[in-house]
Design a protein around this motif. Sequence first.
Motif, mmCIF file in Angstrom:
data_model
loop_
_atom_site.group_PDB
_atom_site.id
_atom_site.type_symbol
_atom_site.label_atom_id
_atom_site.label_comp_id
_atom_site.label_asym_id
_atom_site.label_seq_id
_atom_site.Cartn_x
_atom_site.Cartn_y
_atom_site.Cartn_z
ATOM 1 N N ALA A 21 0.821 -1.207 0.000
ATOM 2 C CA ALA A 21 0.000 0.000 0.000
ATOM 3 C C ALA A 21 0.854 1.256 0.000
ATOM 4 N N ALA A 22 2.007 1.214 0.699
ATOM 5 C CA ALA A 22 2.912 2.359 0.714
ATOM 6 C C ALA A 22 3.385 2.684 -0.699
ATOM 7 N N GLN A 23 3.749 1.662 -1.462
ATOM 8 C CA GLN A 23 4.211 1.877 -2.826
ATOM 9 C C GLN A 23 3.069 2.345 -3.731
ATOM 10 N N PHE A 24 1.910 1.713 -3.598
ATOM 11 C CA PHE A 24 0.762 2.120 -4.410
ATOM 12 C C PHE A 24 0.344 3.556 -4.102
ATOM 13 N N GLY A 25 0.284 3.892 -2.813
ATOM 14 C CA GLY A 25 -0.108 5.241 -2.431
ATOM 15 C C GLY A 25 0.859 6.282 -2.958
ATOM 16 N N ALA A 26 2.160 5.975 -2.856
ATOM 17 C CA ALA A 26 3.159 6.906 -3.372
ATOM 18 C C ALA A 26 3.032 7.058 -4.877
ATOM 19 N N ALA A 27 2.743 5.956 -5.557
ATOM 20 C CA ALA A 27 2.605 6.015 -7.013
ATOM 21 C C ALA A 27 1.408 6.858 -7.424
ATOM 22 N N GLY A 28 0.272 6.643 -6.752
ATOM 23 C CA GLY A 28 -0.908 7.428 -7.085
ATOM 24 C C GLY A 28 -0.675 8.911 -6.893
ATOM 25 N N THR A 29 -0.014 9.267 -5.792
ATOM 26 C CA THR A 29 0.294 10.671 -5.523
ATOM 27 C C THR A 29 1.254 11.226 -6.565
ATOM 28 N N ALA A 30 2.245 10.423 -6.934
ATOM 29 C CA ALA A 30 3.232 10.876 -7.915
ATOM 30 C C ALA A 30 2.593 11.118 -9.274
ATOM 31 N N PHE A 31 1.753 10.198 -9.721
ATOM 32 C CA PHE A 31 1.076 10.384 -11.000
ATOM 33 C C PHE A 31 0.183 11.625 -10.965
ATOM 34 N N GLU A 32 -0.450 11.845 -9.833
ATOM 35 C CA GLU A 32 -1.353 12.991 -9.708
ATOM 36 C C GLU A 32 -0.589 14.300 -9.736
ATOM 37 N N THR A 33 0.505 14.386 -8.958
ATOM 38 C CA THR A 33 1.243 15.640 -8.854
ATOM 39 C C THR A 33 2.127 15.913 -10.066
ATOM 40 N N GLN A 34 2.711 14.863 -10.645
ATOM 41 C CA GLN A 34 3.653 15.061 -11.744
ATOM 42 C C GLN A 34 2.988 15.132 -13.115
ATOM 43 N N LEU A 35 1.899 14.393 -13.280
ATOM 44 C CA LEU A 35 1.283 14.317 -14.600
ATOM 45 C C LEU A 35 -0.138 14.865 -14.643
ATOM 46 N N GLY A 36 -0.677 15.189 -13.479
ATOM 47 C CA GLY A 36 -2.040 15.688 -13.452
ATOM 48 C C GLY A 36 -3.080 14.630 -13.722
ATOM 49 N N LEU A 37 -2.718 13.362 -13.560
ATOM 50 C CA LEU A 37 -3.659 12.271 -13.801
ATOM 51 C C LEU A 37 -4.455 11.975 -12.533
ATOM 52 N N PRO A 38 -5.660 11.466 -12.659
ATOM 53 C CA PRO A 38 -6.475 11.148 -11.474
ATOM 54 C C PRO A 38 -5.770 10.115 -10.583
ATOM 55 N N HIS A 39 -5.791 10.351 -9.284
ATOM 56 C CA HIS A 39 -5.077 9.506 -8.325
ATOM 57 C C HIS A 39 -5.568 8.060 -8.380
ATOM 58 N N THR A 40 -6.861 7.882 -8.275
ATOM 59 C CA THR A 40 -7.413 6.524 -8.200
ATOM 60 C C THR A 40 -7.172 5.746 -9.485
ATOM 61 N N GLU A 41 -7.422 6.387 -10.621
ATOM 62 C CA GLU A 41 -7.236 5.704 -11.891
ATOM 63 C C GLU A 41 -5.775 5.325 -12.114
ATOM 64 N N SER A 42 -4.855 6.215 -11.738
ATOM 65 C CA SER A 42 -3.431 5.924 -11.893
ATOM 66 C C SER A 42 -3.025 4.721 -11.047
ATOM 67 N N LEU A 43 -3.518 4.702 -9.832
ATOM 68 C CA LEU A 43 -3.201 3.603 -8.923
ATOM 69 C C LEU A 43 -3.721 2.279 -9.474
ATOM 70 N N LEU A 44 -4.937 2.290 -9.965
ATOM 71 C CA LEU A 44 -5.544 1.057 -10.472
ATOM 72 C C LEU A 44 -4.838 0.547 -11.725
ATOM 73 N N ILE A 45 -4.465 1.446 -12.627
ATOM 74 C CA ILE A 45 -3.781 1.030 -13.853
ATOM 75 C C ILE A 45 -2.428 0.416 -13.527
ATOM 76 N N GLY A 46 -1.666 1.093 -12.655
ATOM 77 C CA GLY A 46 -0.354 0.577 -12.287
ATOM 78 C C GLY A 46 -0.449 -0.763 -11.594
ATOM 79 N N ALA A 47 -1.401 -0.914 -10.683
ATOM 80 C CA ALA A 47 -1.571 -2.180 -9.971
ATOM 81 C C ALA A 47 -1.949 -3.300 -10.932
ATOM 82 N N THR A 48 -2.753 -2.988 -11.932
ATOM 83 C CA THR A 48 -3.164 -4.009 -12.897
ATOM 84 C C THR A 48 -1.987 -4.509 -13.722
ATOM 85 N N VAL A 49 -1.119 -3.588 -14.159
ATOM 86 C CA VAL A 49 0.052 -3.987 -14.941
ATOM 87 C C VAL A 49 0.958 -4.906 -14.128
#
Length: 485
Positions: free
Chosen positions: A143-171
Amino acid sequence: MSADTIIVLATLVVYKLALIAIGFWASRRNRSEDDFFLGGRGLGAWVAGLSYAASTSSAWVLLGFTGFVYTNGLSALWMVPGIWGGYVVVWLVFGRRLREETAERGHVTMVDFMTAETSGSMKTMIAMLSAVMIFFCFIFYIAAQFGAAGTAFETQLGLPHTESLLIGATVILIYSLLGGFWAVSVTDMLQGGLMALIAIALPAAALVAAGGPSGVIESLSASAPEGYLSLTGPHAGFIFIGFVLGIAAIGLGPFGQPHLIARLMAVKDEAARRQGFRIAMGWAFIVYSGMVTLALSGRALTGGDVGGESLLYLLATDLFPPMLAGLIIAAVLSAVMSTVDSLLIATSAAVGHDMGVVRRFPGREVLIARIVMAVLVGLAVVLAMALPATIFSRVLFAWSALGAAFGPVVLARVMFREPEGWAILAAIVCGFAVTVFFYLAGQVGGESWAGQLAGLPGDPFERIVPWILPLGLVFLFSRQKAVAR
């Protein structure tokens, strides 16, 4: 969408497709439980060394460790000898016994090794309890890694937090499900290589931009808090000793981490183990030295006005052309997401193998492991969205708890001591329970004795005290085993 964002996204897409391709390639190797969980015990030196390094440090060293040094200054460097010492002990002290005995006896997991001389209901109790602990702790870790990833995608790319987290976890789930331990090890090796390149290029650019070593020192002397450039920091006396012991004791964590122990079990021979150690240590020197340089240079450049865990993203954007900055940010975002794969394999092995689930479905061991993986990813995603915290605290809690629970038992068996079954069980319970106690006391705080002790700088009571009773149990209530000559 800006051109910079498109560059990062395109790089991420290519990288994620490459990970999935590795999963498909490695899927042909998974013919048995041993293949899926240990890669057929065929890891070479480069795969074993770099995948171990990337798994033990992950994106935490790029973001969390950098932020810790950025905030605390030179006193944070006391953490490094402990971490490097952990590499030495695991590879040189634990490595040979772990590799040889687990191969000879057909052990699949660390718990198999811990309970090798235990039998009957006690062996079952230890295995079940260990699996539950691994499952619980690794949910927080992932969860620590997923949470950090969602925040990073949101802050760096402007992508939605939840969607970014779900896409990365699926891959991650796709290539881990397909390729098992072999795919995970190869992808971690690639990630380790990328992290090393970042740890060379970005700190060098930051150091030059800050005016070189003299410019960094001059700037920090003028703007940093008192004690920032001192190895003792703002601490003195027993508080300083506790701080040093606490942060250095992070190096005890690897002794009880199933996903790291698995690398030593899976390395193909003694020559590969020795060479793998040299590769892992070289990586550790490059990456940790680089991140210290980045943190101090970044502090000189920013004056301490930005969050430490976002420093790497900021400097990459400021110091490099859009194309190179995009590649660096994409690599870091990938590191944040892809380092949970080893945890998925280890947890699947704990629940599927150690709890005996696979034995109830003969011939379907790999299928059961994959189902466990999918459930774990789902729980971790929910936890990442529900319990916000820093990368540092969530990772180190799981690290400390498992290290104190399993590390003393693994250490005793590596030193040819054979603890009584009840002593192993008691040691696991005590190590884990005391870590949780001081962790919770530190979160609650207050004026109680527990809250005051748990709140000491460096968290020495959370990381050291839980080892004391378990070590006493497994060494006092054990017999010496004859060492084969």
